[in-house]
Scaffold this active site. Structure first.
Site, PDB file in Angstrom:
ATOM      1  CG  ASN A 116       3.086   0.197  -1.892  1.00 38.93           C
ATOM      2  OD1 ASN A 116       3.620   0.570  -3.134  1.00 38.93           O
ATOM      3  ND2 ASN A 116       3.471  -0.073  -1.187  1.00 38.93           N
ATOM      4  CB  CYS A 122      10.488   1.354  -2.704  1.00 37.29           C
ATOM      5  SG  CYS A 122      11.713   0.219  -4.241  1.00 37.29           S
ATOM      6  N   GLY A 157      12.396  -3.385  -7.869  1.00 39.55           N
ATOM      7  CA  GLY A 157      12.512  -2.453  -8.512  1.00 39.55           C
ATOM      8  C   GLY A 157      11.373  -1.991  -9.356  1.00 39.55           C
ATOM      9  CG  LEU A 158       8.629   0.392  -7.019  1.00 45.66           C
ATOM     10  CD1 LEU A 158       9.131   1.750  -7.448  1.00 45.66           C
ATOM     11  CD2 LEU A 158       7.676  -0.607  -6.532  1.00 45.66           C
ATOM     12  N   GLY A 165       8.674  -6.817   9.860  1.00 43.18           N
ATOM     13  CA  GLY A 165       9.658  -6.589   9.469  1.00 43.18           C
ATOM     14  C   GLY A 165      10.088  -8.604  10.689  1.00 43.18           C
ATOM     15  N   GLY A 166      10.285 -10.004   9.692  1.00 44.58           N
ATOM     16  CA  GLY A 166      10.467 -10.592  10.274  1.00 44.58           C
ATOM     17  C   GLY A 166       9.558 -11.714  10.886  1.00 44.58           C
TER      18      GLY A 166
END
Lengths: 294, 322
Positions: free
Chosen positions: B106, B136, B79-80, B252-253
């Site tokens: 960011n 997000c 949640g930033l 991503g992964g």
């Protein structure tokens, strides 16, 4: 450029499993060879373990004992989910990627030498670690600790009648942890399960017996330290507040990095500036109970 | 072991010099110093470090639980949580060692104006570049609500562009129908590069309480579970980027040198590491070495030769057999 003092304080070690004992209630006592962690760990610290190559996340497990000379670290955990169930299958001779020691340790204070340690279930290990640091050295110690441990499954050790008298406790409460007794640390056990010699009630009820037996001056020298399930910690915080005692609690939360990088493991605390989210891994796991349980 | 500063890995990314093609991803490494707690870890092993998502005002973030392991991955909904841009610029950036790596801010927000203002304040700081977080999944306003709407995405990028001449990297969401169309719009609005992809939205349920495990009810899924999706998205965005020579941070992964190589081949110029760091905080060294090893075995002199080197199967006409 001056870099922060925190650099290089946590070690990634390929730790050999030295022994792994199963106890009733899905409890396991694990000894690993992690010399850098053992040398640096302080009571309250934990390790972040790779339980199994198939799992994407590590698991935080609190440290119960270390031997800096021999380089081993003792962990006591309960198999409650997939990660710890897979960890329970690791055998002596296998290796576990171990990240540690992590976390802000407990802080004892010389002006409060009567150290009351309360551990429940798998919250027992940090209390044993803290107690080990309060051991009489050469027959002398400035500390006057009392350890109270509670469990609703059989204790992961064979309780025995304590050799150490603790004034202020019900005389029938004699069961103790042999290790602590051998260290000369007064300690007693509590359970609702009717185990022989144990106090029949909550750890906080037994702690209350002891606190009420102290005179005002002695009570003013008490500081409380606790680790265990959240409701137990809330009860300990209430007890500490009632007797106006400082209190430190060790918390747990689902954790990802264990290094302060992801802010995944937070707890909401009250600060003078208002509410804040603190990371259990590096801002804790030890917190002022009054900030957590307001 | 071959580590950072191997000339085969050194590269330029939007005018910045990266020591390696690896980028430590936003939200995984705090504000750049947290991982240095680990002995042997060095920010020099990464080409760049993306700092935690930053908004105009401080944010507490979401209630716990914020993370939860799932098969081959994990959910998160932070949640930033951040101390606000002014604190970051005034109190955190001066503590970072910019000789070690490139630091990328960011930028997050709830309104276009907030994105603009945060970008403007970072523009007046030593930060090397900015990543615009329009993806997000864990906040009610802004974030993915912007990222899934190509027009809104472009508006946010255009606003940030007005606020800075530093490199702007747009972090794209996989939770949208046509990621390539969105990328095209963001390019036209002034984006310099892309991060592909952010997490996918997901949920885990506690059977005892019949409640979502994550305090925010839903979270972003990361880890090896999403790698095939991320690879395809990188490939799709690369089709837009190729002719404009716009670089992509593929992510991503990624867990290994093999994974990183796949992203490079799919079209990425740099490769992001997030969840893998939680498992192995020293993984950069291993991946850098693995990439060098691959280059050596395939007679390649520089990592950039891999970018977009994917050879697609020719598609034969499909004859219906039914």
């Amino acid at each position: 450029m001056n870099h922060p003092e925190t650099r290089g304080t946590i070690f990634l070690e390929d730790a050999e499993v030295l022994s792994h004992q199963a106890h009733p209630g899905d409890q396991y006592l694990l000894r690993i060879q992690a010399p850098e962690c053992a040398a640096a760990a302080r009571p309250g610290a934990f390790v972040h373990l790779k339980c199994d190559p198939q799992l994407p996340m590590r698991r935080p497990i609190s440290i119960m004992r270390v031997d800096a000379k021999s380089g081993w670290v003792d962990l006591l955990y309960k198999a409650v989910g997939e990660g710890t169930r897979l960890l329970a299958q690791r055998r002596p001779g296998e290796h576990l990627s171990t990240l540690g020691p992590i976390g802000k340790p407990f802080e004892v204070h010389g002006e409060r030498p009567r150290v009351l340690l309360i551990g429940g279930g798998v919250g027992m290990p940090p209390m044993v670690f803290l107690a080990s640091s309060l051991r009489p050295a050469g027959g002398h110690t400035p500390w006057a600790p009392l350890v109270i441990l509670g469990s609703e499954v059989p204790f992961p050790f064979q309780p025995r009648p304590s050799q150490i008298l603790v004034p202020g406790l019900p005389p029938a409460v004699i069961a103790a942890m042999p290790l602590l007794d051998d260290w000369g640390i007064p300690n007693r056990l509590a359970s609702l399960q009717g185990y022989p010699g144990c106090f029949d009630g909550y750890v906080t009820d037994l702690a209350r017996h002891w606190l009420e037996s102290l005179d005002d001056q002695a009570r003013g020298q008490v500081e409380v330290f606790a680790c265990g399930p959240h409701p137990m910690l809330a009860a300990v915080a209430r007890l500490a507040r009632e007797f106006a005692l400082p209190c430190q609690v060790s918390l747990e939360e689902y954790m990802a990095c264990g290094l302060g990088g992801c802010a995944g493991c937070v707890v909401q605390v009250d600060t003078p500036k208002g509410p804040a989210m603190k990371r259990v891994c590096v801002d804790g796991p030890v917190f002022d109970a009054y900030q957590v349980f307001s | 072991m071959i580590t950072a500063n191997d000339p085969r890995l050194e590269m330029e990314f939007c005018g910045m010099r990266f020591g390696t093609p690896l980028v430590l991803l936003s939200g995984c490494v705090g504000f750049g110093e947290e991982y240095t707690r680990v002995k042997g870890f060095s920010n020099r092993d990464a080409g760049a470090v993306c700092l935690k998502g930053t908004t105009l005002e401080p944010r507490l973030g979401n209630q716990p639980h914020r993370v939860y392991e799932t098969p081959a991955g994990m959910l998160n909904a932070i949640g930033l949580q951040n101390p606000g841009v002014d604190f970051v610029v005034r109190d955190i950036l001066p503590t970072l060692d910019f000789s070690e790596t490139r630091f990328i801010a960011n930028v997050s927000g709830s309104t276009v104006e907030e994105y603009y203002e945060v970008t403007r304040r970072f523009d007046d700081s030593p930060i090397d570049a900015m990543e615009i977080n329009i993806s997000c999944p864990n906040v009610k306003e802004g974030g993915v609500a912007f990222g899934n709407d190509p027009q809104m995405s472009a508006r946010v990028v255009a606003a940030c562009r007005r606020a800075t001449s530093k490199p702007l990297i747009v972090k794209l969401s996989p939770n949208q129908t046509d990621i390539a169309a969105n990328a095209r719009g963001c390019l036209e609005a002034g984006g310099d590069a892309f991060s592909v992809i952010n997490t996918l939205m997901g949920m885990a349920i506690d059977l005892d309480s019949r409640t979502p495990v994550i305090g925010n009810n839903q979270g972003g899924l990361s880890g090896p579970a999403i790698k095939p999706i991320a690879l395809l998205k990188v490939h799709q965005v690369y089709q837009v980027c190729r002719e404009h020579r716009v670089p992509i941070i593929g992510q991503g992964g990624v867990q290994s040198a093999r994974d990183a190589l796949e992203f490079l081949i799919a079209g990425a110029s740099a490769v992001g590491l997030g969840t893998a760091l939680f498992y192995d905080p020293l993984i950069c060294k291993t991946i850098n070495a693995g990439i060098c090893d691959y280059l050596g075995r395939h007679g390649l002199s520089h990592v950039s030769q891999l970018t977009g080197s994917l050879r697609l199967h020719e598609r034969p006409p499909v004859v219906c057999g039914c």
